[in-house]
Design a protein around this motif. Structure first.
Motif, PDB file in Angstrom:
ATOM      1  N   SER A 265       0.821  -1.207   0.000  1.00  0.00           N
ATOM      2  CA  SER A 265       0.000   0.000   0.000  1.00  0.00           C
ATOM      3  C   SER A 265       0.854   1.255   0.000  1.00  0.00           C
ATOM      4  N   ASP A 266       2.099   1.143   0.400  1.00  0.00           N
ATOM      5  CA  ASP A 266       2.979   2.301   0.508  1.00  0.00           C
ATOM      6  C   ASP A 266       4.055   2.361  -0.562  1.00  0.00           C
ATOM      7  N   HIS A 267       4.288   1.235  -1.248  1.00  0.00           N
ATOM      8  CA  HIS A 267       5.417   1.185  -2.178  1.00  0.00           C
ATOM      9  C   HIS A 267       4.996   0.555  -3.498  1.00  0.00           C
ATOM     10  N   ALA A 268       5.524   1.079  -4.575  1.00  0.00           N
ATOM     11  CA  ALA A 268       5.447   0.355  -5.842  1.00  0.00           C
ATOM     12  C   ALA A 268       6.457  -0.785  -5.794  1.00  0.00           C
ATOM     13  N   MET A 269       6.161  -1.849  -6.492  1.00  0.00           N
ATOM     14  CA  MET A 269       7.039  -3.019  -6.501  1.00  0.00           C
ATOM     15  C   MET A 269       7.660  -3.188  -7.880  1.00  0.00           C
ATOM     16  N   GLY A 270       8.907  -3.552  -7.889  1.00  0.00           N
ATOM     17  CA  GLY A 270       9.598  -3.768  -9.147  1.00  0.00           C
ATOM     18  C   GLY A 270      10.340  -5.085  -9.147  1.00  0.00           C
ATOM     19  N   TRP A 271      10.586  -5.588 -10.333  1.00  0.00           N
ATOM     20  CA  TRP A 271      11.447  -6.758 -10.527  1.00  0.00           C
ATOM     21  C   TRP A 271      12.630  -6.319 -11.394  1.00  0.00           C
ATOM     22  N   PHE A 272      13.800  -6.728 -10.967  1.00  0.00           N
ATOM     23  CA  PHE A 272      15.032  -6.489 -11.696  1.00  0.00           C
ATOM     24  C   PHE A 272      15.749  -7.817 -11.859  1.00  0.00           C
ATOM     25  N   ARG A 273      16.719  -7.867 -12.750  1.00  0.00           N
ATOM     26  CA  ARG A 273      17.501  -9.087 -12.907  1.00  0.00           C
ATOM     27  C   ARG A 273      18.946  -8.732 -13.195  1.00  0.00           C
ATOM     28  N   GLN A 274      19.819  -9.681 -12.846  1.00  0.00           N
ATOM     29  CA  GLN A 274      21.238  -9.481 -13.077  1.00  0.00           C
ATOM     30  C   GLN A 274      21.847 -10.776 -13.567  1.00  0.00           C
ATOM     31  N   ALA A 275      22.352 -10.742 -14.782  1.00  0.00           N
ATOM     32  CA  ALA A 275      23.034 -11.892 -15.364  1.00  0.00           C
ATOM     33  C   ALA A 275      24.520 -11.806 -15.038  1.00  0.00           C
ATOM     34  N   PRO A 276      25.231 -12.925 -15.070  1.00  0.00           N
ATOM     35  CA  PRO A 276      26.670 -12.900 -14.752  1.00  0.00           C
ATOM     36  C   PRO A 276      27.426 -11.924 -15.640  1.00  0.00           C
ATOM     37  N   GLY A 277      28.215 -11.078 -15.004  1.00  0.00           N
ATOM     38  CA  GLY A 277      29.031 -10.128 -15.741  1.00  0.00           C
ATOM     39  C   GLY A 277      28.289  -8.923 -16.267  1.00  0.00           C
ATOM     40  N   LYS A 278      27.009  -8.800 -15.935  1.00  0.00           N
ATOM     41  CA  LYS A 278      26.214  -7.681 -16.433  1.00  0.00           C
ATOM     42  C   LYS A 278      25.650  -6.871 -15.266  1.00  0.00           C
TER      43      LYS A 278
ATOM     44  N   ALA B  58      19.174 -15.316 -15.195  1.00  0.00           N
ATOM     45  CA  ALA B  58      19.706 -14.270 -14.323  1.00  0.00           C
ATOM     46  C   ALA B  58      19.234 -14.535 -12.902  1.00  0.00           C
ATOM     47  N   VAL B  59      19.794 -13.779 -11.980  1.00  0.00           N
ATOM     48  CA  VAL B  59      19.220 -13.700 -10.638  1.00  0.00           C
ATOM     49  C   VAL B  59      18.169 -12.593 -10.678  1.00  0.00           C
ATOM     50  N   TYR B  60      16.973 -12.929 -10.234  1.00  0.00           N
ATOM     51  CA  TYR B  60      15.863 -11.983 -10.244  1.00  0.00           C
ATOM     52  C   TYR B  60      15.641 -11.437  -8.838  1.00  0.00           C
ATOM     53  N   TYR B  61      15.523 -10.113  -8.755  1.00  0.00           N
ATOM     54  CA  TYR B  61      15.339  -9.424  -7.480  1.00  0.00           C
ATOM     55  C   TYR B  61      14.019  -8.659  -7.486  1.00  0.00           C
ATOM     56  N   CYS B  62      13.301  -8.714  -6.390  1.00  0.00           N
ATOM     57  CA  CYS B  62      12.180  -7.794  -6.239  1.00  0.00           C
ATOM     58  C   CYS B  62      12.631  -6.630  -5.366  1.00  0.00           C
ATOM     59  N   ALA B  63      11.950  -5.507  -5.551  1.00  0.00           N
ATOM     60  CA  ALA B  63      12.334  -4.298  -4.839  1.00  0.00           C
ATOM     61  C   ALA B  63      11.106  -3.443  -4.585  1.00  0.00           C
ATOM     62  N   ALA B  64      11.156  -2.667  -3.519  1.00  0.00           N
ATOM     63  CA  ALA B  64      10.091  -1.729  -3.168  1.00  0.00           C
ATOM     64  C   ALA B  64      10.612  -0.314  -3.330  1.00  0.00           C
ATOM     65  N   ASP B  65       9.862   0.517  -4.047  1.00  0.00           N
ATOM     66  CA  ASP B  65      10.372   1.869  -4.284  1.00  0.00           C
ATOM     67  C   ASP B  65       9.992   2.798  -3.149  1.00  0.00           C
ATOM     68  N   ALA B  66      10.474   4.017  -3.227  1.00  0.00           N
ATOM     69  CA  ALA B  66      10.269   4.987  -2.152  1.00  0.00           C
ATOM     70  C   ALA B  66       9.061   5.884  -2.382  1.00  0.00           C
TER      71      ALA B  66
ATOM     72  N   THR C  25      16.503 -14.554  -6.526  1.00  0.00           N
ATOM     73  CA  THR C  25      16.229 -15.953  -6.816  1.00  0.00           C
ATOM     74  C   THR C  25      16.735 -16.257  -8.225  1.00  0.00           C
ATOM     75  N   GLN C  26      17.412 -17.388  -8.365  1.00  0.00           N
ATOM     76  CA  GLN C  26      18.046 -17.738  -9.634  1.00  0.00           C
ATOM     77  C   GLN C  26      17.025 -18.317 -10.608  1.00  0.00           C
ATOM     78  N   VAL C  27      17.061 -17.819 -11.837  1.00  0.00           N
ATOM     79  CA  VAL C  27      16.276 -18.380 -12.938  1.00  0.00           C
ATOM     80  C   VAL C  27      17.255 -18.809 -14.027  1.00  0.00           C
ATOM     81  N   THR C  28      17.194 -20.062 -14.421  1.00  0.00           N
ATOM     82  CA  THR C  28      18.062 -20.603 -15.462  1.00  0.00           C
ATOM     83  C   THR C  28      17.197 -21.189 -16.568  1.00  0.00           C
ATOM     84  N   VAL C  29      17.413 -20.703 -17.785  1.00  0.00           N
ATOM     85  CA  VAL C  29      16.654 -21.171 -18.945  1.00  0.00           C
ATOM     86  C   VAL C  29      17.626 -21.853 -19.891  1.00  0.00           C
ATOM     87  N   SER C  30      17.407 -23.122 -20.161  1.00  0.00           N
ATOM     88  CA  SER C  30      18.309 -23.870 -21.038  1.00  0.00           C
ATOM     89  C   SER C  30      17.735 -23.923 -22.448  1.00  0.00           C
ATOM     90  N   SER C  31      18.644 -23.958 -23.398  1.00  0.00           N
ATOM     91  CA  SER C  31      18.216 -23.993 -24.815  1.00  0.00           C
ATOM     92  C   SER C  31      17.970 -25.415 -25.285  1.00  0.00           C
TER      93      SER C  31
END
Length: 124
Positions: free
Chosen positions: A30-43, A92-100, A118-124
């Motif tokens: 109710s107080d914060h917008a929520m976001g999802w971000f991700r970070q792949a190795p080396g990025k 990537a590793v996926y992160y949730c976040a609460a904004d200000a 939390t790690q997400v791995t997608v194989s080809s």
């Protein structure tokens, strides 16, 4: 203080689906917008999606638009990221976040609280 805990990551083949959850403590949604971000190795960490807590708006990175859906359940203090048609480049590793501010943003500097990821791995 807001504490966020992600879950739902794992391994999936390309074309598959996963749903990530982010559960927060306190009056998170109710107080914060929520976001999802991700970070792949080396990025750098990059924006994926956000949902406002003050207006009926969602925002997506172009790379996930049409495949990912962000939602939230205020009663459960939980945000979700439904990921469909997954690609290896979504790994990537996926992160949730609460904004200000509550509006929702793609800018990482607007986010005040972060989960552990939390790690997400997608194989080809």
């Amino acid at each position: 203080q807001v504490q966020l805990v992600e879950s739902g990551g794992g391994w999936v083949q390309a074309g598959g689906s996963l749903r990530l959850s982010c559960t927060g403590s306190g009056r998170t949604f109710s107080d914060h917008a929520m976001g999802w971000f991700r970070q792949a190795p080396g990025k750098e960490r990059e924006f994926v999606a956000a949902i406002s807590s003050t207006i009926d708006m969602t925002y997506y990175a172009d790379s996930v638009k049409g495949r990912f859906t962000i939602s939230s359940d205020e009663a459960k203090n939980t945000a979700y990221l439904q990921m469909n048609s997954l690609k290896p480049e979504d790994t990537a590793v996926y992160y949730c976040a609460a904004d200000a501010y509550g509006l929702g943003s793609s800018d990482i500097v607007d986010y005040e609280f972060w989960g552990q990821g939390t790690q997400v791995t997608v194989s080809s």
